[in-house]
Enzyme design. Structure first.
Site, mmCIF file in Angstrom:
data_model
loop_
_atom_site.group_PDB
_atom_site.id
_atom_site.type_symbol
_atom_site.label_atom_id
_atom_site.label_comp_id
_atom_site.label_asym_id
_atom_site.label_seq_id
_atom_site.Cartn_x
_atom_site.Cartn_y
_atom_site.Cartn_z
ATOM 1 N N HIS A 1 -11.131 6.616 -2.399
ATOM 2 C CA HIS A 1 -10.387 7.818 -2.197
ATOM 3 C C HIS A 1 -10.774 9.040 -2.901
ATOM 4 O O HIS A 1 -10.495 10.348 -2.578
ATOM 5 C CB HIS A 1 -8.870 7.788 -2.264
ATOM 6 C CG HIS A 1 -8.249 6.552 -1.398
ATOM 7 N ND1 HIS A 1 -8.000 6.771 -0.184
ATOM 8 C CD2 HIS A 1 -7.651 5.742 -1.739
ATOM 9 C CE1 HIS A 1 -7.341 5.836 0.328
ATOM 10 N NE2 HIS A 1 -7.284 5.160 -0.652
ATOM 11 N N HIS B 1 -6.756 1.008 3.704
ATOM 12 C CA HIS B 1 -6.803 2.882 3.782
ATOM 13 C C HIS B 1 -8.120 3.273 3.964
ATOM 14 O O HIS B 1 -9.119 2.568 3.396
ATOM 15 C CB HIS B 1 -6.432 3.293 2.635
ATOM 16 C CG HIS B 1 -4.833 2.469 1.999
ATOM 17 N ND1 HIS B 1 -4.746 1.794 1.094
ATOM 18 C CD2 HIS B 1 -3.484 3.172 2.591
ATOM 19 C CE1 HIS B 1 -3.459 1.449 0.960
ATOM 20 N NE2 HIS B 1 -2.679 2.445 1.835
ATOM 21 N N ASP C 1 -5.579 -5.095 0.362
ATOM 22 C CA ASP C 1 -4.262 -4.671 0.882
ATOM 23 C C ASP C 1 -4.155 -4.782 2.398
ATOM 24 O O ASP C 1 -3.177 -4.425 2.849
ATOM 25 C CB ASP C 1 -4.099 -3.091 0.300
ATOM 26 C CG ASP C 1 -5.309 -2.286 0.395
ATOM 27 O OD1 ASP C 1 -6.142 -2.491 1.103
ATOM 28 O OD2 ASP C 1 -5.325 -1.151 -0.107
HETATM 29 N N1 Q9C Z 1 4.370 7.148 0.357
HETATM 30 C C1 Q9C Z 1 -5.747 2.349 -2.688
HETATM 31 O O1 Q9C Z 1 -5.739 1.114 -1.902
HETATM 32 N N2 Q9C Z 1 0.361 5.613 -1.411
HETATM 33 N N3 Q9C Z 1 -5.084 3.274 -2.582
HETATM 34 C C2 Q9C Z 1 1.090 6.747 -1.064
HETATM 35 C C3 Q9C Z 1 2.956 7.600 -0.035
HETATM 36 C C4 Q9C Z 1 -0.971 5.709 -1.916
HETATM 37 C C5 Q9C Z 1 -3.875 3.313 -1.953
HETATM 38 C C6 Q9C Z 1 2.456 6.266 -0.377
HETATM 39 C C7 Q9C Z 1 -1.898 4.475 -1.583
HETATM 40 C C8 Q9C Z 1 -3.056 4.728 -2.158
HETATM 41 C C9 Q9C Z 1 -7.270 2.314 -3.567
HETATM 42 ZN ZN ZN Z 2 -6.123 0.759 0.030
#
Ligand code: Q9C
Ligand code: ZN
Length: 343
Positions: free
Chosen positions: A161, A198, A285
């Site tokens: 990210h 993601h 994930d």
């Molecule tokens: N309700 C990776 O899998 N979550 N990052 C935000 C807001 C952030 C995921 C949730 C998720 C980041 C590397």
């Molecule tokens: Zn992720």
């Protein structure tokens, strides 16, 4: 297979994040890497080694120098303003539409300028951990480049990210992108395949205007899922990079049968690019019981994922990205690697 690991990751011992409603226990915790290490050791998936130190040079090939300077002392600046009792630094204000894109001098402004969510605190040990995650990835990249071998960078914090001058999504330095640039600088043709649930917004952005590194990402449709603002199917690259980014967004509930078809499309594109090295941003994930994701891949499906990647018949560098089910993370990671190795 070489597995590059360092205990330094634990210096980034995150306790909390904000999910937009309330502070909650962090998902991206040190136990993730430890569970993966334990399982890979138990199943003898490779030879473990510690990272070499590559310094800041390879990072500066990808990330903005001012951004790196900010990360290095952000926590100290935050504590100096907000008090020594603060253990995790979060942004509180962002330069959204119609505001000027200027960091200013105040740490709260600077932090909002460089960060895009409330899930990614900076701690005292974040800099050291993020730096050594890069070292793990480059050490692993060295093996792939020299020996044409497979290697696994068992690292955290994750990276996909993070963009040139942006952090978030638990990521600070883009480990996979830094390795891709480093390998490219050494004459290798590199494709990055991102299988994290993601979208790999940082990786996409870093190479978006370039044709020398192919970026492909299979992920949850951003219309419904984090990171929300990038990852749509019509993002194909720009200028010289047109045609060198491929996004394959999938719906909630995606199971192996649906996933496999997207994977086939992704691998056909990677193969057509003719890379010397494929970097697989290995997010786990996509697992059915992941606490923050909504795909339905099961433990056995990761053997198939690994086996499918092996059919590329190209040297692969795996980098560890997301995956938050602590009971399953070691098992599904090891399954993917074992599926690949038993090709
Ligand atoms: N309700 C990776 O899998 N979550 N990052 C935000 C807001 C952030 C995921 C949730 C998720 C980041 C590397
Ligand atoms: Zn992720």
């Amino acid at each position: 297979m070489k597995i590059v690991y360092t205990p330094t990751h634990a210096a980034h011992g995150v306790k909390s994040e904000f999910d937009g409603v309330r502070p909650i226990p962090a998902y991206e915790v040190p136990l993730r890497a430890e569970n993966v290490r334990t399982e890979c050791e138990a199943r003898k998936l490779g030879v473990f080694e510690r990272p070499r130190d590559f310094g800041l040079g390879p990072i500066a090939r990808v990330h903005d120098e001012a951004f790196m300077g900010f990360l290095r002392n952000a926590f100290q600046r935050f504590q100096a303003k907000h008090g020594r009792d603060v253990v995790e630094a979060f942004p509180s204000s962002w330069p959204a539409r119609r505001l000027r894109q200027i960091p200013g001098q105040d740490i709260d402004g600077v932090m909002g300028y460089y960060c895009f969510d409330t899930a990614t605190p900076i701690l005292d040990g974040t800099w050291a951990a993020a730096l050594d995650a890069v070292n793990c990835t480059l050490t692993a990249a060295g093996h792939v480049a020299d020996a044409g071998d497979t290697a696994f960078a068992l690292c955290r914090p994750p990276g996909h990210h993070a963009a040139q001058d942006l952090y978030g999504g638990y990521c600070f330095f883009n480990n996979a992108a830094i390795a891709a640039q480093w390998l490219t600088d050494r004459g290798r043709r590199v494709a990055i395949l991102d299988v994290d649930y993601h979208h790999g917004n940082g990786t996409q952005e870093i190479f978006y205007r370039r044709s020398d590194v192919l970026t492909v990402s299979i992920h949850a449709d951003p219309a419904w899922a984090y990171p929300h603002f990038l990852g749509y199917a019509d993002e194909a690259g720009e200028g010289a990079g047109e045609g060198f980014n491929l996004n394959l967004p999938l719906p909630f509930g995606t199971d192996w049968q649906v996933y496999e078809q997207a994977l086939g499309v992704a691998l056909a594109r990677v193969d057509a690019f003719g890379p010397d090295v494929v970097i697989v941003a290995l997010g786990l994930d996509t697992y059915a019981e992941d606490p923050i994701a909504k795909f339905r891949l099961y433990k056995d499906d990761y053997f198939k994922l690994g086996a499918r990647l092996a059919r590329l018949k190209r040297p692969v560098l795996f980098t560890m990205e997301g995956g938050y089910n602590l009971e399953a993370l070691g098992i599904v990671t090891a399954n993917a690697l074992e599926g690949f190795l038993n090709r």
